[in-house]
Structures are given as structure tokens and as C-alpha cells.
Design an enzyme around this catalytic site. Structure first.
Site, PDB file in Angstrom:
ATOM      1  N   TYR A 132     -27.365  16.691  -9.838  1.00 52.07           N
ATOM      2  CA  TYR A 132     -28.157  15.550 -10.283  1.00 52.07           C
ATOM      3  C   TYR A 132     -28.651  15.645 -11.725  1.00 52.07           C
ATOM      4  CZ  TYR A 132     -32.108  12.443 -10.945  1.00 52.07           C
ATOM      5  OH  TYR A 132     -32.961  11.524 -11.460  1.00 52.07           O
ATOM      6  N   GLY A 177     -36.576  14.996 -19.555  1.00 52.22           N
ATOM      7  CA  GLY A 177     -38.019  14.810 -19.599  1.00 52.22           C
ATOM      8  C   GLY A 177     -38.397  13.608 -20.421  1.00 52.22           C
TER       9      GLY A 177
HETATM   10  P1  5GP Z   1     -34.983   9.176  -2.413  1.00 56.30           P
HETATM   11  O1  5GP Z   1     -34.888   7.735  -2.707  1.00 56.30           O
HETATM   12  O2  5GP Z   1     -34.213   9.613  -1.202  1.00 56.30           O
HETATM   13  O3  5GP Z   1     -36.389   9.679  -2.404  1.00 56.30           O
HETATM   14  O4  5GP Z   1     -34.312   9.941  -3.647  1.00 56.30           O
HETATM   15  C1  5GP Z   1     -32.923   9.950  -3.812  1.00 56.30           C
HETATM   16  C2  5GP Z   1     -32.546   9.380  -5.139  1.00 56.30           C
HETATM   17  O5  5GP Z   1     -33.330  10.004  -6.148  1.00 56.30           O
HETATM   18  C3  5GP Z   1     -31.106   9.630  -5.471  1.00 56.30           C
HETATM   19  O6  5GP Z   1     -30.560   8.423  -5.965  1.00 56.30           O
HETATM   20  C4  5GP Z   1     -31.114  10.674  -6.561  1.00 56.30           C
HETATM   21  O7  5GP Z   1     -30.163  10.369  -7.555  1.00 56.30           O
HETATM   22  C5  5GP Z   1     -32.500  10.597  -7.115  1.00 56.30           C
HETATM   23  N1  5GP Z   1     -33.080  11.912  -7.415  1.00 56.30           N
HETATM   24  C6  5GP Z   1     -32.843  13.104  -6.857  1.00 56.30           C
HETATM   25  N2  5GP Z   1     -33.608  14.063  -7.413  1.00 56.30           N
HETATM   26  C7  5GP Z   1     -34.342  13.469  -8.343  1.00 56.30           C
HETATM   27  C8  5GP Z   1     -35.302  13.929  -9.291  1.00 56.30           C
HETATM   28  O8  5GP Z   1     -35.647  15.105  -9.361  1.00 56.30           O
HETATM   29  N3  5GP Z   1     -35.822  12.979 -10.112  1.00 56.30           N
HETATM   30  C9  5GP Z   1     -35.451  11.676 -10.047  1.00 56.30           C
HETATM   31  N4  5GP Z   1     -35.962  10.814 -10.895  1.00 56.30           N
HETATM   32  N5  5GP Z   1     -34.556  11.221  -9.184  1.00 56.30           N
HETATM   33  C10 5GP Z   1     -34.012  12.095  -8.342  1.00 56.30           C
HETATM   34 MG    MG Z   2     -29.801   8.294  -8.126  1.00 55.23          MG
END
Ligand code: 5GP
Ligand code: MG
Length: 491
Positions: free
Chosen positions: A258, A41
Site C-alpha cells: 500500500y 505524509g
Molecule cells: P477500510 O476502508 O477497510 O478501513 O480501509 C481500506 C482502504 O484503506 C483500502 O482502500 C486501502 O487502500 C486504504 N488503506 C490501507 N492502509 C491505509 C493507511 O495506512 N492509510 C490510508 N490513508 N489508507 C489506507
Molecule cells: Mg485504497
């Protein structure tokens, strides 16, 4: 609940901590522990302490390092305390939801740090409001505090906590202060992590064991699902009360994929090992022979190393290279107001090293695809610098439904896999091939049965009774009024 982002009130994926020490101020160990939990956070950070006479509190916006000055830390006195780092979610960019939540009642002072999300907040709040409780936020943590305060007027601490557990439904890992007593509480299905450690002069409760490590402490064990842990005064040990038993756990697999730090140990597993094992299984399930394997930093790194290692073990000659460089100073791309802003942020954040990529076939490994922004941008960038083929491998199953349990996964409309199959997603991100990891591989790597995991975001079936959603088990939310009546007759 219509937009799927909120179950009842804002979703919160956060970090919590609590310490009880002998002859030593709690503020500084709490502060260091919060630093270790910063990834959980970044919106606000706070500490509440008690010196045996009164409660002290400081909550500031931003990163831990910005939320506290030296003076702030010196102002929170006493050898017991709790802390919190709050995750930014849309609509919560103000201090009214910052934590720890602290309040004084007739029954004493209370402080609460919450990680997770209740799914029956509105019902409990309405019931408490009807008997005169006034609320200052729309958050679920305040609801827990009021319910507990009310119960504490009628009975002892342990019974009061048990009664509150019979009222609230959802995901909660809590650190709680009642006057100068520090407690940890994990929901009956153990959705979010919480562990106990021994540190110099006392004990600590924390979301992740990495917070114990930074204090040179030792992980004792995880708080069990449904367990209340009360730290002894003056740092003397802890007592355990198993208050509620559920047939199955609902551990969040996304913590391993993650969210948690790779150097944390959750429910017996080192997160780094789990990620590497997931990477190995990803190779087994969908091998592709390319010149080079590239992790998406930082979240894809452990997966990619496991993947490349398994490939090599199969006799495939593949190079593992850091071909994407990350600019650490670019903020989060995940929660950006517009798609355009998100795309620009990915470009600022990740830059390919062309020498690693040009005229070569590459496999890119990331932990997850949410909206598809990162993957589609990356494929384009890699093609721009001359990659011959770009294959994507993802260390999680397709995310098809929102998270109501505290991870901000966007809404169904925004989730690329909510209504597209893998073939269509491959086309949308323009990869030469795309494969996700299976749910069974996740369960296998964790050594848990599917029934003991929360798989809501990848199946659309949740381990809690959420209005308008399907559930994968026999659970039901406590009925307003009934639970209180029932609990009254209870031990
Ligand atoms: P996308 O670009 O497909 O929307 O999100 C995928 C990317 O976001 C991945 O690189 C993953 O590591 C990251 N990601 C997945 N879940 C979360 C989250 O809850 N928060 C954040 N900041 N990044 C996330
Ligand atoms: Mg990522």
C-alpha cells in the site's frame, strides 16, 4: 499502549530525505524530493540546512506546496540539509511534533528526520530526563536526538551513533544532520526503506527512490539494515559503517502492498512489479470468473491488472475496466473521527461508472481491508447501480493486529479482521465472495522468507519486543542503564 494506536508516543509513517551538494543550495532539491514523498505524509513538511556556520530550519503545516513560500526556501541556506514529510495521526495535529527535529547542544547542532516508531521511547526518555535532559514533545525523535547529543559529548560521531543504536529499540529510518554533516541510518532489521542516490553535484538519501528520480539522479543502492551512511562534504561520495548486524531483517510488507509509490524501487524490487505479481498470485489462489475486473483506485490498480492478466493467461475472458472513478480532491477517508464521516467520504471519493457495471458480474480488487468501510460501501454502490454479483479480492492477508512500526492501522477494536473470520467479513460487507492473499504469497512475491519480513499486522507477532505483544523472533529491548554500561566497554 492500551488503545493499540500508540506503542510509545504517536506512530509515524513519514518520508525522510537528506542531501549533500557541491556549491549549490540544498533547499530546492530537498523541496522537490519532499514533493516526491508527499504520499508518505501530508500533515507537515520541513527542511533543516547548514551552511558551515549555522543551522537553518523551516517547518510548515500541510502539504509540501503549502508549507513553503519562495521566501521560506530562500531562507534555508547551505549545501547540506535534510527534510521530512509527516503523516497525520490522531492526536498529533499540532506543530510540536513536526519535523525535522532540530536542536543545538554543547556537542553541536543536530537535525533529525525520522520514519518509523520506537517501542522503548518511554524508557530511554525517563533515563535521559533523570540526568537532566528536558523534552518539549512526547515524540520518539526528540529522544533519539537527546541520546545522540549526549553520546556526542563523550565520543566521536560513529561511536556515538552506535551507542544510541544500542539504546533505542524499534523501527527507524533516519536522516541526521550533525552540524553540516548529513547521515542516513536504518534500524538493524531494516523495517522502513531508505536508499542512496547520486544526483547532479552530490548525493541524496531518501525514503524512496522516486525522490531520486525527480532530481534526475541514479539510485546507488539501499541503505543496509544496521548501516550508517555518511555523505561526504561538498557532495563528494559517501562512507559506510555497518554498525549493528541482526540475524534477520524485518522489512515491512505493507510498504509494497500500500504505502510506497509503485514507481519506487525498495530493497531491489520495483513496487509496481511486486503489486502486479501479488495480483497474479491472488488469481492463482482465488480465481473467480466474472465479466469485469475493477480496481479500487488508486491503490488497487496494479493488483487488478496482475489479476486480470493472470486470468487471461488461464484462458479466461475477462475485461479489465476502470469502473470506479476517484475524486482526487476528497481528503483522506482513513483517519476520520467517526464512522459516519468515513462512509460519507468513501461515497464522495468513489463513484461507479454504471455502464461498466450494470447487469454484469464484477470482481473488485483492493490492496487491503482495514475497518471494512471502503469495501462495504463499494459493494453497496455497485449493487445500487445494478451489478449482478460483486466479488472482492484483497491483495494482502487479513489485518488482525495494529502496527506499532509507523503505519496507522487503527486499533484492534476497529480492525474488522481482528475478531471476525473471512466468512463473517464477507457477510458484513455483503459481497458474493471474498478472498484475501496468503502470507506465503507475499513472501513468495518478495522473494523473502517469512522470517525476514515484519508481519505483525497480519499475524499479531512482531519482530520487536513490544510490551504486551508477542514476538516472532529472538529480540529483546535494551535494558535501561545496562546498555549504556555495556556500550561504554564496547570498542
Ligand atoms: P477500510 O476502508 O477497510 O478501513 O480501509 C481500506 C482502504 O484503506 C483500502 O482502500 C486501502 O487502500 C486504504 N488503506 C490501507 N492502509 C491505509 C493507511 O495506512 N492509510 C490510508 N490513508 N489508507 C489506507
Ligand atoms: Mg485504497
Amino acid at each position: 499502549m492500551s488503545d493499540g494506536r500508540y506503542a510509545d508516543g504517536p506512530t509515524e509513517k513519514c518520508g525522510v530525505v537528506g542531501v549533500s551538494l557541491a556549491d549549490r543550495d540544498a533547499a530546492r532539491p530537498l523541496y522537490y524530493a519532499l514533493y516526491a514523498l508527499q504520499h508518505r505524509g501530508q500533515e507537515s513538511a520541513g527542511i533543516v540546512t547548514h551552511d558551515g556556520f549555522q543551522q537553518y530550519s523551516h517547518v510548515g503545516m500541510g502539504l509540501v506546496g503549502d508549507a513553503f513560500t519562495e521566501e521560506d526556501l530562500e531562507g534555508v541556506n547551505g549545501s547540506t540539509g535534510i527534510g521530512h514529510v509527516r503523516y497525520p495521526t490522531a492526536g498529533s495535529l499540532d506543530s510540536s511534533c513536526a519535523q525535522p527535529f532540530s536542536v543545538s547542544f554543547k556537542s553541536g547542532s543536530l537535525g533529525l528526520s525520522h520514519n518509523g516508531n520506537l517501542v522503548n521511547t518511554d524508557e530511554v526518555r525517563a533515563e535521559l530526563a533523570a540526568v537532566g535532559h528536558a523534552f518539549t514533545s512526547d515524540g520518539d525523535t526528540e529522544v533519539i536526538a537527546h541520546d545522540l547529543a549526549r553520546n556526542l559529548l563523550q565520543e566521536d560521531l560513529i561511536r556515538a551513533v552506535k551507542r544510541t543504536m544500542g539504546r533505542i529499540h524499534g523501527s527507524y529510518s533516519l536522516t541526521i544532520m550533525h552540524d553540516d554533516t548529513v547521515m542516513g541510518l536504518r534500524d538493524p532489521q531494516g523495517n522502513r526503506p531508505l536508499c542512496i542516490g547520486e544526483i547532479d553535484g552530490g548525493y541524496i538519501l531518501a525514503s524512496e527512490s522516486a525522490a531520486i528520480d525527480v532530481l534526475d539522479g541514479d539510485l546507488v543502492r539501499d541503505v543496509r539494515p544496521g548501516e550508517l551512511v555518511i555523505l561526504g562534504p561538498d557532495g563528494a561520495g559517501f562512507d559506510s559503517y555497518q554498525l549493528v548486524d541482526a540475524e534477520h531483517t524485518a522489512h515491512c510488507f505493507f510498504e509494497y502492498v500500500y504505502f510506497a509509490r509503485p514507481d519506487s524501487r525498495i530493497d531491489g524490487d520495483l513496487v509496481y512489479d511486486v503489486r502486479r505479481e501479488l495480483g497474479r498470485r491472488l488469481w492463482e489462489e482465488s480465481p473467480v470468473e466474472t465479466d469485469v475486473v475493477l480496481p479500487v483506485p488508486d491503490s488497487g490498480r496494479a493488483f487488478a491488472s496482475g489479476y486480470a492478466e493472470a486470468a487471461k493467461a488461464d484462458g479466461v475472458d475477462v475485461e479489465f475496466a476502470e469502473g470506479l472513478m476517484k475524486n482526487r480532491y476528497v481528503g483522506r477517508t482513513f483517519i476520520m473521527p467517526t464512522q459516519d464521516a468515513r462512509e460519507r467520504a468513501v461515497r464522495l471519493k468513489l463513484n461507479p461508472i454504471s455502464d461498466v457495471v450494470t447487469d454484469r458480474t464484477v470482481t473488485v480488487i483492493d490492496d487491503s481491508i482495514v475497518r471494512g468501510t471502503t469495501s462495504s460501501q463499494l459493494v453497496r454502490l455497485l449493487r445500487d447501480v445494478g451489478a449482478e454479483e460483486v466479488h472482492m479480492r484483497i491483495g494482502a492477508p487479513p489485518i488482525v493486529a495494529p502496527c506499532y512500526m509507523g503505519i496507522d492501522m487503527a486499533t484492534r477494536e476497529e480492525l474488522i479482521a481482528a475478531d471476525e473470520d473471512v466468512g463473517a467479513i464477507r457477510e458484513a460487507i455483503d459481497a458474493d465472495s471474498l478472498s484475501y492473499l496468503s502470507i506465503d504469497a507475499i513472501a513468495g512475491a518478495l522473494g523473502e522468507s517469512r522470517a525476514d519480513l515484519c508481519l505483525g499486522c497480519v499475524t499479531g507477532e512482531y519482530p520487536y519486543d513490544i510490551e504486551g505483544e508477542a514476538t516472532d523472533r529472538e529480540v529483546s529491548r535494551p535494558q535501561v542503564g545496562d546498555a549504556r554500561a555495556e556500550a561504554t566497554g564496547d570498542d
